[in-house]
Design a protein around this motif. Structure first.
Motif, PDB file in Angstrom:
ATOM      1  N   VAL A  60       0.821  -1.219   0.000  1.00 35.02           N
ATOM      2  CA  VAL A  60       0.000   0.000   0.000  1.00 35.02           C
ATOM      3  C   VAL A  60       0.853   1.267   0.000  1.00 35.02           C
ATOM      4  N   ARG A  61       2.062   1.181   0.559  1.00 39.64           N
ATOM      5  CA  ARG A  61       2.881   2.380   0.750  1.00 39.64           C
ATOM      6  C   ARG A  61       3.022   3.235  -0.521  1.00 39.64           C
ATOM      7  N   PRO A  62       3.258   2.648  -1.706  1.00 39.54           N
ATOM      8  CA  PRO A  62       3.414   3.504  -2.893  1.00 39.54           C
ATOM      9  C   PRO A  62       2.136   4.229  -3.331  1.00 39.54           C
ATOM     10  N   VAL A  63       0.975   3.770  -2.840  1.00 42.32           N
ATOM     11  CA  VAL A  63      -0.296   4.379  -3.276  1.00 42.32           C
ATOM     12  C   VAL A  63      -1.052   4.986  -2.099  1.00 42.32           C
ATOM     13  N   ALA A  64      -0.359   5.191  -0.976  1.00 45.82           N
ATOM     14  CA  ALA A  64      -1.016   5.650   0.244  1.00 45.82           C
ATOM     15  C   ALA A  64      -1.092   7.165   0.321  1.00 45.82           C
ATOM     16  N   ALA A  65      -2.083   7.643   1.060  1.00 46.42           N
ATOM     17  CA  ALA A  65      -2.240   9.076   1.301  1.00 46.42           C
ATOM     18  C   ALA A  65      -2.812   9.280   2.702  1.00 46.42           C
ATOM     19  N   GLU A  66      -2.375  10.335   3.371  1.00 44.61           N
ATOM     20  CA  GLU A  66      -2.949  10.687   4.669  1.00 44.61           C
ATOM     21  C   GLU A  66      -4.304  11.357   4.465  1.00 44.61           C
ATOM     22  N   TYR A  67      -5.161  11.218   5.464  1.00 45.16           N
ATOM     23  CA  TYR A  67      -6.453  11.909   5.404  1.00 45.16           C
ATOM     24  C   TYR A  67      -6.938  12.189   6.819  1.00 45.16           C
TER      25      TYR A  67
ATOM     26  N   HIS B 232      -9.679  11.794   9.529  1.00 43.83           N
ATOM     27  CA  HIS B 232     -10.832  10.958   9.872  1.00 43.83           C
ATOM     28  C   HIS B 232     -11.917  11.834  10.505  1.00 43.83           C
ATOM     29  N   PRO B 233     -13.195  11.553  10.235  1.00 47.98           N
ATOM     30  CA  PRO B 233     -14.267  12.359  10.843  1.00 47.98           C
ATOM     31  C   PRO B 233     -14.249  12.362  12.365  1.00 47.98           C
ATOM     32  N   ALA B 234     -13.622  11.348  12.984  1.00 50.64           N
ATOM     33  CA  ALA B 234     -13.564  11.298  14.447  1.00 50.64           C
ATOM     34  C   ALA B 234     -12.492  12.212  15.020  1.00 50.64           C
ATOM     35  N   GLY B 235     -11.706  12.886  14.142  1.00 54.31           N
ATOM     36  CA  GLY B 235     -10.802  13.919  14.619  1.00 54.31           C
ATOM     37  C   GLY B 235      -9.337  13.560  14.698  1.00 54.31           C
ATOM     38  N   TYR B 236      -8.883  12.558  13.962  1.00 47.39           N
ATOM     39  CA  TYR B 236      -7.462  12.208  13.953  1.00 47.39           C
ATOM     40  C   TYR B 236      -7.022  11.938  12.522  1.00 47.39           C
ATOM     41  N   ARG B 237      -5.725  11.833  12.318  1.00 52.01           N
ATOM     42  CA  ARG B 237      -5.162  11.558  11.003  1.00 52.01           C
ATOM     43  C   ARG B 237      -4.961  10.055  10.824  1.00 52.01           C
ATOM     44  N   SER B 238      -5.180   9.592   9.615  1.00 47.27           N
ATOM     45  CA  SER B 238      -4.950   8.190   9.314  1.00 47.27           C
ATOM     46  C   SER B 238      -4.425   8.082   7.883  1.00 47.27           C
ATOM     47  N   VAL B 239      -4.341   6.852   7.379  1.00 42.17           N
ATOM     48  CA  VAL B 239      -3.797   6.578   6.048  1.00 42.17           C
ATOM     49  C   VAL B 239      -4.766   5.667   5.305  1.00 42.17           C
ATOM     50  N   ARG B 240      -4.891   5.873   4.005  1.00 40.53           N
ATOM     51  CA  ARG B 240      -5.712   5.007   3.155  1.00 40.53           C
ATOM     52  C   ARG B 240      -5.083   4.970   1.771  1.00 40.53           C
ATOM     53  N   VAL B 241      -5.621   4.128   0.903  1.00 37.10           N
ATOM     54  CA  VAL B 241      -5.203   4.143  -0.493  1.00 37.10           C
ATOM     55  C   VAL B 241      -5.736   5.429  -1.121  1.00 37.10           C
ATOM     56  N   ASP B 242      -4.858   6.151  -1.789  1.00 32.85           N
ATOM     57  CA  ASP B 242      -5.243   7.406  -2.434  1.00 32.85           C
ATOM     58  C   ASP B 242      -6.349   7.139  -3.458  1.00 32.85           C
ATOM     59  N   PRO B 243      -7.484   7.861  -3.373  1.00 29.29           N
ATOM     60  CA  PRO B 243      -8.573   7.658  -4.334  1.00 29.29           C
ATOM     61  C   PRO B 243      -8.149   7.846  -5.785  1.00 29.29           C
ATOM     62  N   ARG B 244      -7.043   8.530  -6.022  1.00 32.11           N
ATOM     63  CA  ARG B 244      -6.563   8.700  -7.391  1.00 32.11           C
ATOM     64  C   ARG B 244      -6.144   7.369  -8.013  1.00 32.11           C
ATOM     65  N   TRP B 245      -5.978   6.324  -7.189  1.00 31.09           N
ATOM     66  CA  TRP B 245      -5.623   5.001  -7.695  1.00 31.09           C
ATOM     67  C   TRP B 245      -6.846   4.123  -7.911  1.00 31.09           C
ATOM     68  N   ALA B 246      -8.021   4.741  -7.932  1.00 29.93           N
ATOM     69  CA  ALA B 246      -9.251   3.975  -8.166  1.00 29.93           C
ATOM     70  C   ALA B 246      -9.131   3.151  -9.451  1.00 29.93           C
ATOM     71  N   GLY B 247      -9.553   1.901  -9.366  1.00 26.54           N
ATOM     72  CA  GLY B 247      -9.450   0.997 -10.512  1.00 26.54           C
ATOM     73  C   GLY B 247      -8.253   0.081 -10.435  1.00 26.54           C
ATOM     74  N   SER B 248      -7.252   0.430  -9.632  1.00 29.11           N
ATOM     75  CA  SER B 248      -6.080  -0.426  -9.481  1.00 29.11           C
ATOM     76  C   SER B 248      -6.422  -1.611  -8.585  1.00 29.11           C
ATOM     77  N   SER B 249      -5.610  -2.643  -8.648  1.00 24.91           N
ATOM     78  CA  SER B 249      -5.804  -3.804  -7.773  1.00 24.91           C
ATOM     79  C   SER B 249      -5.698  -3.402  -6.310  1.00 24.91           C
ATOM     80  N   GLU B 250      -4.751  -2.494  -6.010  1.00 26.43           N
ATOM     81  CA  GLU B 250      -4.587  -2.036  -4.634  1.00 26.43           C
ATOM     82  C   GLU B 250      -5.848  -1.342  -4.125  1.00 26.43           C
ATOM     83  N   HIS B 251      -6.452  -0.530  -4.966  1.00 18.41           N
ATOM     84  CA  HIS B 251      -7.653   0.186  -4.536  1.00 18.41           C
ATOM     85  C   HIS B 251      -8.835  -0.758  -4.402  1.00 18.41           C
ATOM     86  N   ARG B 252      -8.950  -1.738  -5.311  1.00 24.14           N
ATOM     87  CA  ARG B 252     -10.069  -2.680  -5.223  1.00 24.14           C
ATOM     88  C   ARG B 252      -9.990  -3.529  -3.955  1.00 24.14           C
ATOM     89  N   LEU B 253      -8.784  -3.922  -3.561  1.00 20.10           N
ATOM     90  CA  LEU B 253      -8.653  -4.760  -2.370  1.00 20.10           C
ATOM     91  C   LEU B 253      -8.642  -3.950  -1.081  1.00 20.10           C
TER      92      LEU B 253
END
Length: 270
Positions: free
Chosen positions: A139-146, A148-169
Motif C-alpha cells: 500500500v505504501r506507494p499508493v497511500a495518502a494521509e487523510y 478521519h471524521p472522528a478527529g485524527y489523522r490516518s492513512v488510506r489508499v489514495d482515491p486517485r488510484w481507483a481501478g487499481s488492484s490495490e484500490h479494489r482490495l
C-alpha cells in the motif's frame, strides 16, 4: 450478525478486531485516547483452529476494559461477527487478489474483507497494518494521509488510484498504524500503562495444547518482528528449525500451486 451502514451523524469507528496485538492496541487508542465509539468486527473462519481462543481473548479484554475504565461501556459496541464461508467473492475482487499475489503472497482474508465491507456498506474500516507487514509494503506507494471524521489523522489508499488492484482490495480500509512496528507498539503500550491488557492478546492460528505453535504465519511474524518472548521457549526451538529447513521451500511450492490453479481456471473459461 450483519453490519448496518453508519448514519451521517454517527462518528463511530469500524475496527477489524481479532483479539491480536495490533488490532487490540488500536482498540485501546480509540477507546482510551481518542474516546470515540468503536464498532468491532470479526470475520470467523471455520477452518481456523484458533477461533475459540480469539473470541475468548476478545471477551476477556472487553470485560477487563469495562471494569477498569467505566466509560468504555458506552463506547465499545457489541462485536459483529461474519462467517467467511457466506461471503461469495465478486470477480473483480478475485482478479485483484490474483494480481497482488503475483507480487507478494497475502492471505484469503484480503478477499473476504473487501467483500464484507461491500455487502454491508462499510467504508473506512480500520486494520492493524503496520511496518514490516506485507500489506504495508504493497500500500505504501499508493497511500495518502487523510483526516478521519472522528478527529485524527490516518492513512488510506489514495482515491486517485481507483481501478487499481490495490484500490479494489484495500480501498475501503484505514491504516492508522501505518508508521509503527510491533516493537514500537510494545513501547507505546508500556508507556501508556496498557502492557497488562496487551499480554491478554492472542495471535497464533494453530495452538498446541493452548500455547502458540511457533510455526504458523502470525507466530513467525511475532518472532521475526521482535516479540519472540510471546512464543514459549520450546516452540521457539521448533520455529528455529522450521524457518531454516521448511519455510524456504514453501514460497516456491505456493507459487507453483497458484500457477496450476490459474491455468485450470483459464482452461475452464476457454
Amino acid at each position: 450478525m450483519p453490519a448496518t451502514p453508519a448514519s451521517a451523524s454517527d462518528t463511530h469507528v469500524d475496527l477489524l478486531w481479532t483479539g491480536g496485538w495490533d488490532s487490540t492496541f488500536r482498540l485501546l487508542q480509540l477507546l482510551l485516547l481518542q474516546r470515540v465509539p468503536v464498532v468491532p468486527h470479526y470475520l470467523q473462519d471455520p477452518t481456523r483452529p484458533s477461533t475459540p481462543v480469539e473470541l475468548q481473548a476478545m471477551a476477556r479484554i472487553a470485560a477487563h476494559l469495562c471494569a477498569r475504565f467505566p466509560h468504555v461501556r458506552e463506547l465499545l459496541r457489541p462485536l459483529r461477527i461474519a462467517h467467511v464461508d457466506t461471503l461469495a467473492i465478486d470477480p473483480d475482487i478475485a482478479d485483484a487478489l490474483r494480481d497482488i499475489r503475483r507480487r507478494s503472497y497475502i492471505g484469503d482474508q484480503y478477499a473476504w474483507l473487501p467483500m464484507y465491507c461491500r455487502r454491508n456498506g462499510i467504508h473506512g474500516i480500520e486494520l492493524g497494518v503496520h511496518i514490516d507487514d506485507k500489506v504495508q509494503a504493497l500500500v505504501r506507494p499508493v497511500a495518502a494521509e487523510y483526516a478521519h471524521p472522528a478527529g485524527y489523522r490516518s492513512v488510506r489508499v489514495d482515491p486517485r488510484w481507483a481501478g487499481s488492484s490495490e484500490h479494489r482490495l484495500f480501498g475501503d480500509f484505514g491504516f492508522p498504524l501505518f508508521g509503527i512496528d510491533k516493537v514500537g507498539i510494545d513501547r507505546a503500550a508500556d508507556a501508556a500503562g496498557w502492557s497488562e491488557i496487551m499480554e491478554m492478546t492472542w495471535f497464533c492460528h494453530t495452538p498446541v495444547r493452548g500455547k502458540p505453535c511457533g510455526i504458523c504465519a502470525p507466530c513467525l511474524y511475532t518472532i521475526e518482528e521482535g516479540l519472540a518472548r510471546r512464543v514459549p521457549a520450546s516452540r521457539r526451538v521448533v520455529s528455529f528449525f522450521y524457518r531454516r529447513l521448511v519455510l524456504p521451500f514453501k514460497a516456491p511450492l505456493r507459487r507453483m500451486r497458484m500457477s496450476l490453479r490459474e491455468r485450470r481456471a483459464d482452461r475452464r473459461a476457454a
